[in-house]
Motif scaffolding. Structure first.
Motif, PDB file in Angstrom:
ATOM      1  N   GLU A  90      -1.695  28.358  47.984  1.00  0.00           N
ATOM      2  CA  GLU A  90      -0.918  29.586  48.054  1.00  0.00           C
ATOM      3  C   GLU A  90       0.448  29.318  48.699  1.00  0.00           C
ATOM      4  OE1 GLU A  90      -2.261  33.508  50.184  1.00  0.00           O
ATOM      5  OE2 GLU A  90      -3.798  32.813  48.773  1.00  0.00           O
ATOM      6  N   ALA A  91       0.404  28.618  49.816  1.00  0.00           N
ATOM      7  CA  ALA A  91       1.642  28.308  50.527  1.00  0.00           C
ATOM      8  C   ALA A  91       2.574  27.516  49.626  1.00  0.00           C
ATOM      9  CB  ALA A  91       1.334  27.529  51.802  1.00  0.00           C
ATOM     10  N   VAL A  92       2.011  26.559  48.959  1.00  0.00           N
ATOM     11  CA  VAL A  92       2.791  25.684  48.096  1.00  0.00           C
ATOM     12  C   VAL A  92       3.413  26.461  46.939  1.00  0.00           C
ATOM     13  CG1 VAL A  92       2.407  23.997  46.276  1.00  0.00           C
ATOM     14  CG2 VAL A  92       1.740  23.480  48.620  1.00  0.00           C
ATOM     15  N   ALA A  93       2.622  27.319  46.321  1.00  0.00           N
ATOM     16  CA  ALA A  93       3.122  28.079  45.182  1.00  0.00           C
ATOM     17  C   ALA A  93       4.120  29.134  45.643  1.00  0.00           C
ATOM     18  CB  ALA A  93       1.965  28.734  44.431  1.00  0.00           C
ATOM     19  N   GLY A  94       3.888  29.640  46.841  1.00  0.00           N
ATOM     20  CA  GLY A  94       4.749  30.714  47.331  1.00  0.00           C
ATOM     21  C   GLY A  94       6.117  30.244  47.784  1.00  0.00           C
ATOM     22  N   ASP A  95       6.182  29.094  48.354  1.00  0.00           N
ATOM     23  CA  ASP A  95       7.464  28.609  48.869  1.00  0.00           C
ATOM     24  C   ASP A  95       7.595  27.104  48.682  1.00  0.00           C
ATOM     25  OD1 ASP A  95       9.821  28.183  50.173  1.00  0.00           O
ATOM     26  OD2 ASP A  95       9.023  28.484  52.190  1.00  0.00           O
ATOM     27  N   PRO A  96       7.854  26.698  47.465  1.00  0.00           N
ATOM     28  CA  PRO A  96       7.954  25.269  47.159  1.00  0.00           C
ATOM     29  C   PRO A  96       9.013  24.586  48.021  1.00  0.00           C
ATOM     30  CG  PRO A  96       8.006  26.594  45.153  1.00  0.00           C
ATOM     31  CD  PRO A  96       8.139  27.537  46.302  1.00  0.00           C
ATOM     32  N   ALA A  97      10.163  25.223  48.105  1.00  0.00           N
ATOM     33  CA  ALA A  97      11.254  24.611  48.854  1.00  0.00           C
ATOM     34  C   ALA A  97      10.853  24.408  50.309  1.00  0.00           C
ATOM     35  CB  ALA A  97      12.500  25.482  48.759  1.00  0.00           C
ATOM     36  N   GLY A  98      10.282  25.432  50.888  1.00  0.00           N
ATOM     37  CA  GLY A  98       9.883  25.343  52.288  1.00  0.00           C
ATOM     38  C   GLY A  98       8.845  24.267  52.511  1.00  0.00           C
ATOM     39  N   CYS A  99       7.877  24.201  51.638  1.00  0.00           N
ATOM     40  CA  CYS A  99       6.803  23.234  51.799  1.00  0.00           C
ATOM     41  C   CYS A  99       7.301  21.815  51.564  1.00  0.00           C
ATOM     42  CB  CYS A  99       5.652  23.559  50.846  1.00  0.00           C
ATOM     43  SG  CYS A  99       4.791  25.080  51.285  1.00  0.00           S
ATOM     44  N   ALA A 100       8.274  21.673  50.674  1.00  0.00           N
ATOM     45  CA  ALA A 100       8.796  20.344  50.400  1.00  0.00           C
ATOM     46  C   ALA A 100       9.430  19.742  51.649  1.00  0.00           C
ATOM     47  CB  ALA A 100       9.816  20.398  49.263  1.00  0.00           C
ATOM     48  N   ALA A 101       9.858  20.606  52.541  1.00  0.00           N
ATOM     49  CA  ALA A 101      10.495  20.130  53.765  1.00  0.00           C
ATOM     50  C   ALA A 101       9.462  19.746  54.824  1.00  0.00           C
ATOM     51  CB  ALA A 101      11.433  21.206  54.308  1.00  0.00           C
ATOM     52  N   LEU A 102       8.231  20.050  54.552  1.00  0.00           N
ATOM     53  CA  LEU A 102       7.191  19.798  55.551  1.00  0.00           C
ATOM     54  C   LEU A 102       6.447  18.496  55.320  1.00  0.00           C
ATOM     55  CD1 LEU A 102       5.629  23.366  55.735  1.00  0.00           C
ATOM     56  CD2 LEU A 102       6.991  22.239  57.503  1.00  0.00           C
ATOM     57  N   THR A 103       5.992  17.921  56.393  1.00  0.00           N
ATOM     58  CA  THR A 103       5.137  16.752  56.318  1.00  0.00           C
ATOM     59  C   THR A 103       3.678  17.215  56.186  1.00  0.00           C
ATOM     60  OG1 THR A 103       4.254  15.014  57.697  1.00  0.00           O
ATOM     61  CG2 THR A 103       5.329  16.788  58.812  1.00  0.00           C
ATOM     62  N   VAL A 104       2.788  16.307  55.865  1.00  0.00           N
ATOM     63  CA  VAL A 104       1.381  16.709  55.732  1.00  0.00           C
ATOM     64  C   VAL A 104       0.951  17.492  56.946  1.00  0.00           C
ATOM     65  CG1 VAL A 104      -0.479  15.639  54.446  1.00  0.00           C
ATOM     66  CG2 VAL A 104       1.026  14.237  55.829  1.00  0.00           C
ATOM     67  N   THR A 105       1.224  16.934  58.089  1.00  0.00           N
ATOM     68  CA  THR A 105       0.816  17.590  59.324  1.00  0.00           C
ATOM     69  C   THR A 105       1.440  18.978  59.437  1.00  0.00           C
ATOM     70  OG1 THR A 105       0.913  15.375  60.257  1.00  0.00           O
ATOM     71  CG2 THR A 105       0.536  17.189  61.776  1.00  0.00           C
ATOM     72  N   GLY A 106       2.697  19.074  59.084  1.00  0.00           N
ATOM     73  CA  GLY A 106       3.368  20.361  59.147  1.00  0.00           C
ATOM     74  C   GLY A 106       2.706  21.386  58.255  1.00  0.00           C
ATOM     75  N   LEU A 107       2.427  20.998  57.027  1.00  0.00           N
ATOM     76  CA  LEU A 107       1.809  21.920  56.091  1.00  0.00           C
ATOM     77  C   LEU A 107       0.402  22.286  56.550  1.00  0.00           C
ATOM     78  CD1 LEU A 107       2.046  23.520  53.538  1.00  0.00           C
ATOM     79  CD2 LEU A 107       1.406  21.499  52.226  1.00  0.00           C
ATOM     80  N   ALA A 108      -0.277  21.309  57.103  1.00  0.00           N
ATOM     81  CA  ALA A 108      -1.629  21.577  57.607  1.00  0.00           C
ATOM     82  C   ALA A 108      -1.572  22.622  58.715  1.00  0.00           C
ATOM     83  CB  ALA A 108      -2.257  20.285  58.126  1.00  0.00           C
ATOM     84  N   GLU A 109      -0.626  22.456  59.609  1.00  0.00           N
ATOM     85  CA  GLU A 109      -0.503  23.429  60.696  1.00  0.00           C
ATOM     86  C   GLU A 109      -0.109  24.802  60.168  1.00  0.00           C
ATOM     87  OE1 GLU A 109       2.114  22.155  63.751  1.00  0.00           O
ATOM     88  OE2 GLU A 109       0.814  20.508  64.409  1.00  0.00           O
ATOM     89  N   LEU A 110       0.846  24.808  59.265  1.00  0.00           N
ATOM     90  CA  LEU A 110       1.316  26.072  58.698  1.00  0.00           C
ATOM     91  C   LEU A 110       0.169  26.863  58.079  1.00  0.00           C
ATOM     92  CD1 LEU A 110       3.904  27.776  57.859  1.00  0.00           C
ATOM     93  CD2 LEU A 110       3.660  26.666  55.650  1.00  0.00           C
ATOM     94  N   THR A 111      -0.697  26.168  57.378  1.00  0.00           N
ATOM     95  CA  THR A 111      -1.782  26.855  56.694  1.00  0.00           C
ATOM     96  C   THR A 111      -3.043  26.922  57.550  1.00  0.00           C
ATOM     97  OG1 THR A 111      -2.442  24.765  55.679  1.00  0.00           O
ATOM     98  CG2 THR A 111      -0.943  26.162  54.424  1.00  0.00           C
ATOM     99  N   GLY A 112      -2.954  26.402  58.730  1.00  0.00           N
ATOM    100  CA  GLY A 112      -4.114  26.451  59.616  1.00  0.00           C
ATOM    101  C   GLY A 112      -5.274  25.599  59.134  1.00  0.00           C
ATOM    102  N   THR A 113      -4.928  24.480  58.514  1.00  0.00           N
ATOM    103  CA  THR A 113      -5.992  23.585  58.051  1.00  0.00           C
ATOM    104  C   THR A 113      -5.720  22.185  58.575  1.00  0.00           C
ATOM    105  OG1 THR A 113      -4.820  22.999  56.037  1.00  0.00           O
ATOM    106  CG2 THR A 113      -6.221  24.937  55.944  1.00  0.00           C
ATOM    107  N   SER A 114      -6.345  21.214  57.979  1.00  0.00           N
ATOM    108  CA  SER A 114      -6.164  19.838  58.428  1.00  0.00           C
ATOM    109  C   SER A 114      -5.429  19.017  57.379  1.00  0.00           C
ATOM    110  CB  SER A 114      -7.529  19.210  58.692  1.00  0.00           C
ATOM    111  OG  SER A 114      -8.242  19.100  57.486  1.00  0.00           O
ATOM    112  N   GLU A 115      -4.965  17.871  57.773  1.00  0.00           N
ATOM    113  CA  GLU A 115      -4.286  16.987  56.837  1.00  0.00           C
ATOM    114  C   GLU A 115      -5.189  16.661  55.647  1.00  0.00           C
ATOM    115  OE1 GLU A 115      -4.337  16.460  60.111  1.00  0.00           O
ATOM    116  OE2 GLU A 115      -2.568  15.373  60.812  1.00  0.00           O
ATOM    117  N   ALA A 116      -6.417  16.420  55.972  1.00  0.00           N
ATOM    118  CA  ALA A 116      -7.361  16.050  54.911  1.00  0.00           C
ATOM    119  C   ALA A 116      -7.392  17.115  53.822  1.00  0.00           C
ATOM    120  CB  ALA A 116      -8.751  15.851  55.492  1.00  0.00           C
ATOM    121  N   THR A 117      -7.411  18.355  54.233  1.00  0.00           N
ATOM    122  CA  THR A 117      -7.465  19.447  53.257  1.00  0.00           C
ATOM    123  C   THR A 117      -6.205  19.481  52.407  1.00  0.00           C
ATOM    124  OG1 THR A 117      -8.846  20.725  54.745  1.00  0.00           O
ATOM    125  CG2 THR A 117      -7.743  21.929  52.995  1.00  0.00           C
TER     126      THR A 117
END
Lengths: 306, 306
Positions: A40-67
């Motif tokens: 959802e995060a990825v589809a909703g804001d591609p530009a924003g997510c592209a700026a994030l690292t795995v860890t960043g995206l994991a934190e943003l979505t409240g999940t883990s890197e593995a996910t």
DNA sequence: CCCCAAAGGAAAATATCTTTCATAATGTGA
DNA sequence: TCACATTATGAAAGATATTTTCCTTTGGGG
């Protein structure tokens, strides 16, 4: 450049460039909750997510890197790095291109003109998604099997039953022996008679319609080539399918039942199968095609010329 | 974090999106030989370089990782990672700029991927055309008639018969008594029983299918409200139709039979009718809709939640 | 001929991504 | 309802990729 070529040939499934939103929509149902959040995060804001690292995206979505990595894999990329690259591409595209159209849900008090516009837009979206997500290798294999088949049995109930009939009508026209079954008992009875070189096709959006899975299983066990046209590539039906053709469905709601976009999606797949088979059997199909073409032309417009 | 700070002190220049080639030209003179090689490669094949890792690009240009990073910095990016992201964006832009080229007719030797693209494009086009051409006044009138009807009979043969059945399936779900007839005799038999407040719908692309016109005529003469869904608004069928809903069909050809786009068009019209009626009868339709929505949701995805 | 400064690269240091594995959550069948 | 099997999830270890450091090379002047 060399790498590109190698990767494409080696991997088989080239990663999607802009068809990402489509993939998300298509695969969302078969995702787990956490993965859906990431998607959802990825589809909703591609530009924003592209700026994030795995860890960043994991934190943003409240999940883990593995996910996050798992989600990237599910979307068809080797890993997060590649998803991120695609994301950057997508962001650039939609920045340079036009703004995404309004995709508001249909409301009870929408004027009729809005209903038309929204439905048309949705179905167009569904078509685009389906085309983007369709695995042409699987499609090609299915086409080859049908073209070589002695007989083709097609299973579908409810709305999918109509799609099954549509395919039968088309295949019959080019001389392929096809039958549609909506009665599960008769379907199984027919499936028992199938052998190698025969083809069985199950059409089910949910991928878990027992009445359709059962005859496919029987056909599968009798050695027929089996094809599943489903919106859930991880559903039970694929267990007995040699080739899986994935249909996609846009989000649904009360006034926009799932049957609507899944039907659109299924019909596109079915059309592709038909045209593919017609190409392969052109020698024999052509006369039949022009015959019905002529017949219709003559019958329908005797005087308007073309 | 460290990166951020350095960036800010360095100059605060935001990384360039697409003006990359320009930057390369501008900065080339102030570059050392190795860096020029890197810049050249990057400007020459953004897509290819985006697929490469630092090491890869270093090898390709016969330089070292350090040089690649230095070049990236000179071009205004915090590091190679960001240059690579920009490169991916650039590549996507370039690619999207390329012509769709799917407007051509389907050929016998088209690869399967082209078939998919062309069919999807065509059907999208058909949807757009239909939506644009649909007369919302007529549609509204038809919806009102159906919503108030005691009973709805729908006529269609061949491919249109499937569309008729599709509409029946949908209307039934919201409590409208609808029947589809593909047998002309039975259709007429049923039409005889229709009166005012009943609705008869004829679906025919050509507008001149006798088997469908005849029952519509009977229904018309018995005082029922009659609707024609046809691609020929001037065809014979409209003679007996109170409301005419025009479907459009994109050009057809041998491998792209008329049935394909007319069906797509008809289905959109039929969907609009359904949603319109569902809106009008929302009080009674809502429970039925949510019931089937729930049933499906529960049955198909017991664990994926929402 | 020697020295200096800039250029360039090897490899260490760091950040990022991927995999593994244990745990928690969830559905299933008795 | 409870025990069991299955799946989903995150923490942390492991592997890659990127960045930095620092040293070697190269090409001119004194």
């Amino acid at each position: 450049m060399t790498q590109d070529v190698k990767e494409i040939f080696a991997g088989g499934a080239p990663p999607a460039p802009a068809a990402l939103a489509a993939k998300v929509r298509t695969l969302a149902p078969s995702m787990t909750r956490s993965m859906q959040r990431v998607a959802e995060a990825v589809a909703g804001d591609p530009a924003g997510c592209a700026a994030l690292t795995v860890t960043g995206l994991a934190e943003l979505t409240g999940t883990s890197e593995a996910t996050v990595v798992r989600t990237a894999r599910l979307l068809g990329y080797p890993g997060y790095r590649d998803l991120r690259l695609a994301l950057a591409g997508l962001a650039a595209q939609q920045q340079s291109g036009r703004a995404p159209a309004v995709t508001a849900d249909i409301a009870v008090d929408d004027p009729i003109a809005d209903v038309v516009a929204k439905l048309a837009y949705d179905e167009q979206q569904t078509l685009a998604d389906t085309a983007a997500a369709l695995d042409t290798a699987q499609l090609g294999a299915a086409v080859a099997a049908i073209a070589a088949a002695r007989r083709v049995d097609i299973y579908g109930v409810g709305a999918s039953g109509l799609v099954a009939q549509d395919l039968v009508q088309k295949l019959m026209r080019i001389g392929v022996m096809a039958h549609a079954h909506s009665d599960p008992h008769l379907a199984v009875t027919g499936a028992v008679q199938l052998r190698a070189k025969d083809v069985a096709i199950a059409i089910t959006h949910s991928g878990s319609t027992g009445d359709v899975i059962e005859p496919l299983r029987v056909a599968f066990e009798h050695g027929a080539t089996t094809v599943a046209v489903t919106g859930r590539p991880s559903g039970p039906v694929t267990q007995y399918a040699d080739h899986v053709l994935t249909t996609s469905a846009a989000r649904e709601s009360e006034l926009r039942p799932a049957a609507m976009s899944s039907r659109t999606s299924q019909l596109l797949v079915v059309d592709c199968l038909f045209v593919g088979v017609a190409q392969r059997t052109y020698e024999t199909a052509a006369p039949a095609l022009s015959a019905s073409y002529e017949a219709l032309a003559h019958r329908h417009s005797p005087r308007t010329g073309r």
